[in-house]
Design a protein around this motif. Structure first.
Motif, short mmCIF file in Angstrom:
data_model
loop_
_atom_site.label_atom_id
_atom_site.label_comp_id
_atom_site.label_asym_id
_atom_site.label_seq_id
_atom_site.Cartn_x
_atom_site.Cartn_y
_atom_site.Cartn_z
N GLU A 2 23.61 58.57 13.63
CA GLU A 2 23.75 56.98 12.75
C GLU A 2 24.87 57.12 12.00
N ILE A 3 25.24 57.73 10.76
CA ILE A 3 26.08 57.63 10.50
C ILE A 3 27.16 57.35 10.01
N TYR A 5 27.25 54.03 12.25
CA TYR A 5 27.15 52.93 11.56
C TYR A 5 27.08 52.92 10.33
N ARG A 6 26.23 53.99 9.70
CA ARG A 6 26.28 53.83 7.90
C ARG A 6 27.92 53.30 7.95
N ARG A 9 29.62 49.83 8.39
CA ARG A 9 29.07 48.75 7.72
C ARG A 9 28.92 48.91 6.68
N ARG A 10 29.54 50.31 5.99
CA ARG A 10 28.55 49.64 4.29
C ARG A 10 29.42 48.72 4.18
N VAL A 17 29.31 54.50 -2.92
CA VAL A 17 29.04 54.41 -1.87
C VAL A 17 29.64 55.40 -1.02
N ARG A 20 27.50 58.23 -1.97
CA ARG A 20 25.82 58.55 -0.94
C ARG A 20 26.03 59.38 0.55
N LEU A 21 26.89 58.57 1.16
CA LEU A 21 27.10 58.72 2.45
C LEU A 21 27.68 60.25 2.68
N GLU A 24 24.09 62.55 2.09
CA GLU A 24 23.29 61.89 3.33
C GLU A 24 24.67 63.06 4.62
#
Length: 68
Positions: A2-3, A5-6, A9-10, A17, A20-21, A24
């Motif tokens: 799913e990363i 997509y994140r 869509r950030r 941001v 943070r990604l 993760e």
């Protein structure tokens, strides 16, 4: 998986941001490495197929993250 997509869509491209990604992704990679090592110790018959799964997922996700 799913990363990507994140990433796509950030809400913005601020350094917070992105950090943070990055954190993760790093955490996910660490957990996969931990489980791979654990399987090599506890269930060696499963370790090989899991290693293939991890390599495939990393390759596919990496390509999608680059596009995102």
């Amino acid at each position: 998986m799913e990363i990507p997509y994140r990433i796509r869509r950030r809400p913005d491209s601020s350094s917070a941001v992105r950090q943070r990604l990055t954190d993760e992704v790093s955490g996910l990679l660490a957990r996969m490495a931990f489980h791979q090592a654990w399987l090599q110790i506890e269930a060696s018959a499963v370790a090989g197929p899991y290693a293939i799964l991890v390599a495939t997922a990393r390759s596919e996700a990496g390509a999608h993250m680059s596009l995102a």
